[in-house]
Design an enzyme around this catalytic site. Structure first.
Site, PDB file in Angstrom:
ATOM      1  N   THR A 174       1.859  -6.541   2.348  1.00 11.30           N
ATOM      2  CA  THR A 174       1.680  -5.383   1.757  1.00 11.30           C
ATOM      3  C   THR A 174       0.344  -4.652   2.672  1.00 11.30           C
ATOM      4  OG1 THR A 174      -0.301  -6.596   0.526  1.00 11.30           O
ATOM      5  CG2 THR A 174       1.961  -6.299  -0.445  1.00 11.30           C
ATOM      6  N   LYS A 203      -5.120   2.367  -8.523  1.00  8.70           N
ATOM      7  CA  LYS A 203      -4.048   1.604  -8.179  1.00  8.70           C
ATOM      8  C   LYS A 203      -4.021   0.336  -8.561  1.00  8.70           C
ATOM      9  CE  LYS A 203      -5.256   2.453  -3.869  1.00  8.70           C
ATOM     10  NZ  LYS A 203      -5.562   2.775  -2.484  1.00  8.70           N
ATOM     11  N   GLY A 239      -1.240  -1.882   4.458  1.00  8.73           N
ATOM     12  CA  GLY A 239      -0.919  -0.634   4.530  1.00  8.73           C
ATOM     13  C   GLY A 239      -0.890   0.151   3.304  1.00  8.73           C
ATOM     14  N   THR A 240      -0.373  -0.720   2.247  1.00 11.48           N
ATOM     15  CA  THR A 240      -0.019   0.108   0.991  1.00 11.48           C
ATOM     16  C   THR A 240      -0.991   1.236   0.428  1.00 11.48           C
ATOM     17  OG1 THR A 240      -0.982  -1.611  -0.237  1.00 11.48           O
ATOM     18  CG2 THR A 240       1.413  -1.862   0.066  1.00 11.48           C
ATOM     19  N   GLY A 241      -2.140   0.920   0.419  1.00  9.56           N
ATOM     20  CA  GLY A 241      -3.021   1.925   0.220  1.00  9.56           C
ATOM     21  C   GLY A 241      -3.108   3.290   0.984  1.00  9.56           C
ATOM     22  N   CYS A 242      -2.973   3.166   2.205  1.00  7.56           N
ATOM     23  CA  CYS A 242      -2.730   4.033   3.404  1.00  7.56           C
ATOM     24  C   CYS A 242      -1.602   5.000   3.081  1.00  7.56           C
ATOM     25  CB  CYS A 242      -2.818   3.822   4.555  1.00  7.56           C
ATOM     26  SG  CYS A 242      -4.167   2.922   5.058  1.00  7.56           S
TER      27      CYS A 242
HETATM   28  N1  LIG Z   1       3.820  -6.303  -4.924  1.00  5.51           N
HETATM   29  C1  LIG Z   1       3.713  -5.085  -5.091  1.00  5.51           C
HETATM   30  N2  LIG Z   1       4.711  -4.379  -5.645  1.00  5.51           N
HETATM   31  C2  LIG Z   1       4.921  -3.275  -6.053  1.00  5.51           C
HETATM   32  N3  LIG Z   1       4.146  -2.207  -5.544  1.00  5.51           N
HETATM   33  C3  LIG Z   1       2.932  -2.926  -4.964  1.00  5.51           C
HETATM   34  C4  LIG Z   1       2.664  -4.233  -4.582  1.00  5.51           C
HETATM   35  N4  LIG Z   1       1.452  -4.107  -3.982  1.00  5.51           N
HETATM   36  C5  LIG Z   1       0.926  -2.907  -4.251  1.00  5.51           C
HETATM   37  N5  LIG Z   1       1.786  -2.121  -4.810  1.00  5.51           N
HETATM   38  C6  LIG Z   1       1.533  -0.575  -4.926  1.00  5.51           C
HETATM   39  O1  LIG Z   1       0.870   0.015  -3.692  1.00  5.51           O
HETATM   40  C7  LIG Z   1      -0.021   0.848  -3.954  1.00  5.51           C
HETATM   41  C8  LIG Z   1      -1.362   0.564  -3.282  1.00  5.51           C
HETATM   42  O2  LIG Z   1      -1.995  -0.270  -4.196  1.00  5.51           O
HETATM   43  P1  LIG Z   1      -3.032  -1.385  -3.654  1.00  5.51           P
HETATM   44  O3  LIG Z   1      -2.315  -2.533  -2.951  1.00  5.51           O
HETATM   45  O4  LIG Z   1      -3.860  -1.409  -5.091  1.00  5.51           O
HETATM   46  O5  LIG Z   1      -3.989  -0.615  -2.860  1.00  5.51           O
HETATM   47  P2  LIG Z   1      -4.862  -0.847  -1.470  1.00  5.51           P
HETATM   48  O6  LIG Z   1      -3.729  -1.132  -0.438  1.00  5.51           O
HETATM   49  O7  LIG Z   1      -5.751   0.214  -1.198  1.00  5.51           O
HETATM   50  O8  LIG Z   1      -5.410  -2.143  -1.950  1.00  5.51           O
HETATM   51  C9  LIG Z   1      -0.206   1.069  -5.679  1.00  5.51           C
HETATM   52  O9  LIG Z   1       1.021   2.062  -5.886  1.00  5.51           O
HETATM   53  C10 LIG Z   1       0.481  -0.276  -5.953  1.00  5.51           C
HETATM   54  O10 LIG Z   1       0.813  -0.301  -7.288  1.00  5.51           O
HETATM   55  C1  LIG Z   2      -7.576   1.697  10.239  1.00  4.88           C
HETATM   56  C2  LIG Z   2      -7.461   1.037   8.732  1.00  4.88           C
HETATM   57  N1  LIG Z   2      -7.694   1.800   7.635  1.00  4.88           N
HETATM   58  C3  LIG Z   2      -7.297   1.286   6.692  1.00  4.88           C
HETATM   59  C4  LIG Z   2      -7.050   0.081   6.196  1.00  4.88           C
HETATM   60  C5  LIG Z   2      -6.951  -0.520   4.691  1.00  4.88           C
HETATM   61  O1  LIG Z   2      -5.552  -0.269   4.640  1.00  4.88           O
HETATM   62  P1  LIG Z   2      -5.122  -0.032   3.035  1.00  4.88           P
HETATM   63  O2  LIG Z   2      -3.795   0.482   2.856  1.00  4.88           O
HETATM   64  O3  LIG Z   2      -6.187   0.741   2.114  1.00  4.88           O
HETATM   65  O4  LIG Z   2      -5.268  -1.408   2.530  1.00  4.88           O
HETATM   66  P2  LIG Z   2      -4.694  -2.816   2.981  1.00  4.88           P
HETATM   67  O5  LIG Z   2      -3.208  -2.737   3.008  1.00  4.88           O
HETATM   68  O6  LIG Z   2      -5.271  -3.257   4.471  1.00  4.88           O
HETATM   69  O7  LIG Z   2      -5.424  -3.414   1.747  1.00  4.88           O
HETATM   70  C6  LIG Z   2      -6.901  -0.604   7.401  1.00  4.88           C
HETATM   71  N2  LIG Z   2      -6.542  -1.947   7.321  1.00  4.88           N
HETATM   72  N3  LIG Z   2      -7.154  -0.216   8.591  1.00  4.88           N
END
Ligand SMILES: Nc1ncnc2c1ncn2[C@@H]1O[C@H](COP(=O)(O)OP(=O)(O)O)[C@@H](O)[C@H]1O
Ligand SMILES: Cc1ncc(COP(=O)(O)OP(=O)(O)O)c(N)n1
Length: 268
Positions: A204, A173, A206-209
């Protein structure tokens, strides 16, 4: 009704973890079930506590789910210890779980560490080989591949290194990139880029979840992997672009952005 299961930690602030997964699956019209690995005391500014469930109780939750309403896809999120990961792997194998999406959650946006060092090796040995797709962010892909990621080409190399090592697809990602939000999918030797416009929203959490549970929801519906990932990214971008602004730190997205919530004209 299509069914899916999330195995993850609870986020008391509702933006990530189990809560984000259930909202996301519900928004996809998929019946969501949960097996909770840990409670976190957490809000938009950080994680103040983690209370793991005993492994036997996680096993009991998984037995209860799989012996009654089998999920058509499974998403695995935060699992902080090796003993919990071992239970998950054993149960997923025993019940022949399909469409397993593993989000190797290591560190929250707020900086809190959500997995122990020993658990990372159990994750690699026990869970990754069962996965259809892994969804690391850039720092997680660096840890898992041992490579430094600086650009698109190195994202591709890291995804390929992880995927060929564990025999599954890998979505690296790109949320931690600066100019765009492009993600790369490596699947069986094929690279697919998922281009995303960078949305100017600091919220952002929880974007990954959300992305990984949306992929699981789409796989549960019978979509192929590339289409499932494309649809999931579209949902994620919509939820982020809605511009919800809650809390004093990095806030949650609006998981219900496409649900009207107005049932006044519903005939019952
Ligand atoms: N500012 C943003 N604008 C558009 N998409 C985003 C943005 N930030 C994260 N994403 C998208 O959200 C998803 C989760 O990515 P990321 O943030 O790298 O994961 P995590 O939450 O695990 O760190 C990916 O599809 C990423 O491209
Ligand atoms: C309970 C719990 N699980 C996972 C996360 C991390 O969330 P994720 O969407 O991977 O990332 P961030 O948005 O926190 O970067 C969490 N915070 N809590």
């Amino acid at each position: 009704m299509v069914t899916a299961l999330t195995i993850a930690g609870s986020d008391s602030s509702g933006g990530a973890g189990i809560q984000a997964d259930i909202k996301t699956m519900t928004a996809h019209h998929v019946y969501a079930m949960s097996a909770i690995t840990a409670l976190t005391a957490q809000n938009t500014t950080g994680v103040s506590g983690i209370l793991e469930v005993p492994p036997e109780f996680l096993a009991q939750q998984l037995d209860s789910i799989f012996t009654d309403i089998p999920p058509q896809a499974v998403k695995v999120g935060m699992v902080s210890s090796g003993s919990l990961i071992a239970v998950i792997a054993q149960k997923l194998r025993r019940y022949g779980a399909a469409h397993i999406v593993v989000d190797p959650v290591m560190v929250a946006t707020s900086g809190a560490r959500l997995i122990s060092e020993e658990a990372i090796s159990v994750l690699k040995e026990e869970l990754f080989p069962l996965a259809e797709v892994l969804t690391p962010n850039i720092p997680e892909a660096e840890v898992l591949s041992g490579l430094t990621i600086t650009d698109g080409a190195s994202m591709e190399r890291a995804a390929e290194a992880i995927g060929s090592r564990y025999g599954c697809a890998v979505l690296c990602k790109g949320g931690h990139r600066v100019k765009d939000a492009d993600d790369v999918l490596w699947s069986g030797g094929t690279i697919t880029w998922l281009h995303g416009k960078r949305i100017d929203n600091p919220n952002t959490h929880g974007t990954g979840c959300t992305l990984s549970s949306a992929i699981a929801a789409n796989l549960a519906k019978g979509r192929g992997l590339v289409e499932a990932v494309e649809q999931a990214k579209r949902y994620l971008s919509g939820a982020l672009a809605d511009g919800l602004d809650l809390g004093q730190g990095s806030g949650p997205m609006n998981h219900a952005f496409a649900i009207s919530g107005d049932y006044a004209d519903l005939e019952v």
